[in-house]
Scaffold this active site. Structure first.
Site, PDB file in Angstrom:
ATOM      1  N   SER A 108       0.825  -1.215   0.000  1.00 32.45           N
ATOM      2  CA  SER A 108       0.000   0.000   0.000  1.00 32.45           C
ATOM      3  C   SER A 108       0.856   1.261   0.000  1.00 32.45           C
ATOM      4  O   SER A 108       1.948   1.281   0.577  1.00 32.45           O
ATOM      5  CB  SER A 108      -0.885  -0.008   1.245  1.00 32.45           C
ATOM      6  OG  SER A 108      -1.477   1.258   1.448  1.00 32.45           O
ATOM      7  N   TYR A 132      -1.891   5.605  -4.584  1.00 33.52           N
ATOM      8  CA  TYR A 132      -2.892   6.664  -4.497  1.00 33.52           C
ATOM      9  C   TYR A 132      -2.313   7.847  -5.257  1.00 33.52           C
ATOM     10  O   TYR A 132      -1.115   8.149  -5.130  1.00 33.52           O
ATOM     11  CB  TYR A 132      -3.151   7.058  -3.042  1.00 33.52           C
ATOM     12  CG  TYR A 132      -4.078   6.111  -2.301  1.00 33.52           C
ATOM     13  CD1 TYR A 132      -5.374   5.886  -2.755  1.00 33.52           C
ATOM     14  CD2 TYR A 132      -3.664   5.471  -1.134  1.00 33.52           C
ATOM     15  CE1 TYR A 132      -6.227   5.029  -2.064  1.00 33.52           C
ATOM     16  CE2 TYR A 132      -4.517   4.613  -0.442  1.00 33.52           C
ATOM     17  CZ  TYR A 132      -5.799   4.403  -0.909  1.00 33.52           C
ATOM     18  OH  TYR A 132      -6.650   3.563  -0.246  1.00 33.52           O
ATOM     19  N   THR A 158      -5.568   2.752  -7.129  1.00 35.93           N
ATOM     20  CA  THR A 158      -6.853   2.623  -6.427  1.00 35.93           C
ATOM     21  C   THR A 158      -7.736   3.813  -6.766  1.00 35.93           C
ATOM     22  O   THR A 158      -7.331   4.968  -6.600  1.00 35.93           O
ATOM     23  CB  THR A 158      -6.607   2.525  -4.912  1.00 35.93           C
ATOM     24  OG1 THR A 158      -5.874   1.322  -4.666  1.00 35.93           O
ATOM     25  CG2 THR A 158      -7.919   2.476  -4.140  1.00 35.93           C
ATOM     26  N   LYS A 228      -7.789  -0.574  -9.537  1.00 35.16           N
ATOM     27  CA  LYS A 228      -8.411  -1.279  -8.405  1.00 35.16           C
ATOM     28  C   LYS A 228      -9.614  -0.495  -7.886  1.00 35.16           C
ATOM     29  O   LYS A 228      -9.486   0.684  -7.542  1.00 35.16           O
ATOM     30  CB  LYS A 228      -7.387  -1.435  -7.273  1.00 35.16           C
ATOM     31  CG  LYS A 228      -7.945  -2.059  -5.999  1.00 35.16           C
ATOM     32  CD  LYS A 228      -6.829  -2.362  -5.009  1.00 35.16           C
ATOM     33  CE  LYS A 228      -7.319  -3.045  -3.754  1.00 35.16           C
ATOM     34  NZ  LYS A 228      -7.898  -2.129  -2.779  1.00 35.16           N
ATOM     35  N   HIS A 252     -12.993  -2.162  -1.859  1.00 31.93           N
ATOM     36  CA  HIS A 252     -12.101  -1.736  -0.779  1.00 31.93           C
ATOM     37  C   HIS A 252     -12.457  -2.481   0.522  1.00 31.93           C
ATOM     38  O   HIS A 252     -12.375  -1.941   1.626  1.00 31.93           O
ATOM     39  CB  HIS A 252     -12.236  -0.223  -0.566  1.00 31.93           C
ATOM     40  CG  HIS A 252     -10.944   0.477  -0.240  1.00 31.93           C
ATOM     41  ND1 HIS A 252     -10.297   1.305  -1.109  1.00 31.93           N
ATOM     42  CD2 HIS A 252     -10.183   0.485   0.892  1.00 31.93           C
ATOM     43  CE1 HIS A 252      -9.219   1.808  -0.537  1.00 31.93           C
ATOM     44  NE2 HIS A 252      -9.115   1.318   0.681  1.00 31.93           N
TER      45      HIS A 252
HETATM   46  C1  FMN Z   1      -7.392  -2.131   7.199  1.00 30.37           C
HETATM   47  C2  FMN Z   1      -7.443  -2.068   5.723  1.00 30.37           C
HETATM   48  C3  FMN Z   1      -6.647  -1.156   5.053  1.00 30.37           C
HETATM   49  C4  FMN Z   1      -6.679  -1.093   3.664  1.00 30.37           C
HETATM   50  N1  FMN Z   1      -5.841  -0.213   3.027  1.00 30.37           N
HETATM   51  C5  FMN Z   1      -5.879  -0.142   1.676  1.00 30.37           C
HETATM   52  C6  FMN Z   1      -4.988   0.731   0.999  1.00 30.37           C
HETATM   53  O1  FMN Z   1      -4.168   1.406   1.598  1.00 30.37           O
HETATM   54  N2  FMN Z   1      -5.096   0.791  -0.346  1.00 30.37           N
HETATM   55  C7  FMN Z   1      -5.991   0.041  -1.057  1.00 30.37           C
HETATM   56  O2  FMN Z   1      -6.065   0.136  -2.278  1.00 30.37           O
HETATM   57  N3  FMN Z   1      -6.816  -0.826  -0.421  1.00 30.37           N
HETATM   58  C8  FMN Z   1      -6.769  -0.925   0.913  1.00 30.37           C
HETATM   59  N4  FMN Z   1      -7.597  -1.812   1.538  1.00 30.37           N
HETATM   60  C9  FMN Z   1      -8.493  -2.669   0.757  1.00 30.37           C
HETATM   61  C10 FMN Z   1      -7.810  -3.990   0.380  1.00 30.37           C
HETATM   62  O3  FMN Z   1      -6.804  -3.786  -0.559  1.00 30.37           O
HETATM   63  C11 FMN Z   1      -8.801  -5.000  -0.203  1.00 30.37           C
HETATM   64  O4  FMN Z   1      -9.505  -4.385  -1.248  1.00 30.37           O
HETATM   65  C12 FMN Z   1      -9.775  -5.568   0.812  1.00 30.37           C
HETATM   66  O5  FMN Z   1      -9.174  -5.706   2.065  1.00 30.37           O
HETATM   67  C13 FMN Z   1     -10.302  -6.898   0.327  1.00 30.37           C
HETATM   68  O6  FMN Z   1     -11.243  -7.402   1.190  1.00 30.37           O
HETATM   69  P1  FMN Z   1     -10.927  -8.513   2.318  1.00 30.37           P
HETATM   70  O7  FMN Z   1     -10.249  -7.795   3.430  1.00 30.37           O
HETATM   71  O8  FMN Z   1     -12.297  -8.986   2.670  1.00 30.37           O
HETATM   72  O9  FMN Z   1     -10.070  -9.576   1.701  1.00 30.37           O
HETATM   73  C14 FMN Z   1      -7.561  -1.912   2.933  1.00 30.37           C
HETATM   74  C15 FMN Z   1      -8.335  -2.852   3.609  1.00 30.37           C
HETATM   75  C16 FMN Z   1      -8.285  -2.946   4.979  1.00 30.37           C
HETATM   76  C17 FMN Z   1      -9.116  -3.980   5.671  1.00 30.37           C
END
Ligand code: FMN
Length: 363
Positions: A108, A132, A158, A228, A252
């Site tokens: 990330s 980002y 994203t 994404k 997300h």
């Molecule tokens: C705590 C947390 C932080 C996340 N941070 C980002 C991020 O910085 N950038 C991003 O594109 N997605 C982020 N995501 C989304 C994840 O990349 C992903 O889309 C998502 O966790 C998928 O669902 P799952 O947790 O049910 O597997 C984050 C998700 C969580 C749970």
């Protein structure tokens, strides 16, 4: 320590105990009423597998190709912010776990380690960088340049976060990201000598992204660009028509727009619209190898897991994250074999059907 830990849910239970309500709520929570968060998980259960018999197989492999290179299984690690909150090794430990499991880790922008640090602290492995975009184009380019220069093989832009979602769990627990963690990749790109907060970072991001902007970015980028956060056929088609190498069907993890579709429900229309012009990956609610198998049968090239790998990291560091990835791989292999498929590529829509309506909303 893994004797009593047989599935992803077990890892979450251990992680929740270790982290306590504030940090656990940050990682587990979603936006608003968390309807999409819950449906991301339940929607995979609305499909049933149609196994084929007497396939004459005695060997099965989960190996697959993603963006032209092989992975041990098409189960990748999604970008999750602030992994240093759950383990001192943070994203470097996650990168080592993914490399050991033979799969891709996506780092990330909001990581607690910069791309160059992860590259230095983890053995060679396949890595992508989640980007980002910032109002200041120079910051966006500096982030991309560091990642590409550090050997990251793809940029994942994203697009579902022009603003942060409404996360009520954090409001209730009063949890806030500790300021001293900072956002090292952004600090480096800004040339800032002090830690920047998550609020400052969000304020610097570009909310007004457009398809022509994406096209320019993809044209200038030396590695493939994935988009994404796509949930509709129209956006899937636009992404590949504007130079993306593929899309990640994602909401997300239910953390942005509550009541948008579960990714299992959005996936088929995006696959159909992309028409093989790019890769289609999906994340959200994958908790079992069988969920991954359903996604592959519906036409995904690979899935990503966010929270499951994070629970592994929180429960038992690098070893825990690796264990989660291996467990999901083994579950996928078992599912393939019981479906009469020798490899992920053999799973097709002929292997899935909708669950009977009566079971859809029952617990
Ligand atoms: C705590 C947390 C932080 C996340 N941070 C980002 C991020 O910085 N950038 C991003 O594109 N997605 C982020 N995501 C989304 C994840 O990349 C992903 O889309 C998502 O966790 C998928 O669902 P799952 O947790 O049910 O597997 C984050 C998700 C969580 C749970």
């Amino acid at each position: 320590m893994f004797e009593d830990v047989v599935n992803v849910a077990d890892f979450e239970r251990i992680a929740a105990e270790k982290l306590g309500p504030g940090p656990h709520g940050y990682f587990a929570g979603g936006a608003g009423d968390e309807l999409t968060l819950a449906e991301n998980v339940s929607a995979w259960g609305h499909w049933r597998l149609r196994p084929r018999m007497l396939a004459g197989l005695s060997e099965w492999s989960t190996a697959a190709e993603v963006l032209g290179a092989e992975v041990s299984a098409p189960i990748l690690v999604a970008p999750v912010a602030y992994q240093g909150l759950v383990d001192p090794g943070g994203e470097a430990a996650m990168a080592r776990a993914a490399a050991a499991a033979g799969t891709v880790m996506c780092l990330s922008t909001l990581a607690t380690k910069r791309p160059a640090e992860v590259a230095a602290e983890a053995p060679p492995g396949r890595r992508w960088f989640q980007l980002y975009c910032f109002r200041d184009e120079a910051v966006t380019r500096a982030l991309m340049d560091e990642a590409v220069g550090s050997g990251f093989e793809a940029i994942v832009v994203t697009v579902d976060a022009p603003r942060g979602g409404n996360r009520e769990r954090d409001l209730r627990t009063g949890f806030a990201i500790p300021e001293e963690l900072g956002v090292p990749s952004v600090e480096a790109a800004l040339g800032s000598a002090r830690a920047v907060t998550i609020e400052e970072t969000f304020a610097l991001m570009q909310p007004a992204l457009t398809w022509p902007y994406l096209e320019e970015l993809a044209a200038e980028c030396e590695v493939p660009v994935l988009v994404k956060g796509v949930l509709t056929a129209d956006d899937g088609a636009l992404a590949v028509e504007h130079g993306a190498a593929g899309v990640i069907v994602s909401n997300h993890g239910g953390r942005q727009l509550d009541r948008c579709p579960a990714t299992a429900d959005a996936l088929p229309e995006v696959v159909d619209a992309v028409e093989g012009r790019g890769a289609v990956l999906v994340d959200g609610g994958i908790r079992r190898g069988v969920d991954a198998a359903i996604a592959l049968a519906l036409g995904a090239d690979a899935v990503l897991v966010g929270r499951p790998a994070l629970w592994g990291l929180a429960a038992a560091g690098e070893e825990g994250a690796r264990r989660v990835l291996e467990l999901l791989r083994a579950e996928l292999e078992l599912t393939l074999s019981l479906c009469g498929c020798a490899s992920p590529a053999e799973l097709t829509r002929a292997h899935v059907q909708r669950a009977p309506a009566a079971s859809l909303y029952s617990p």
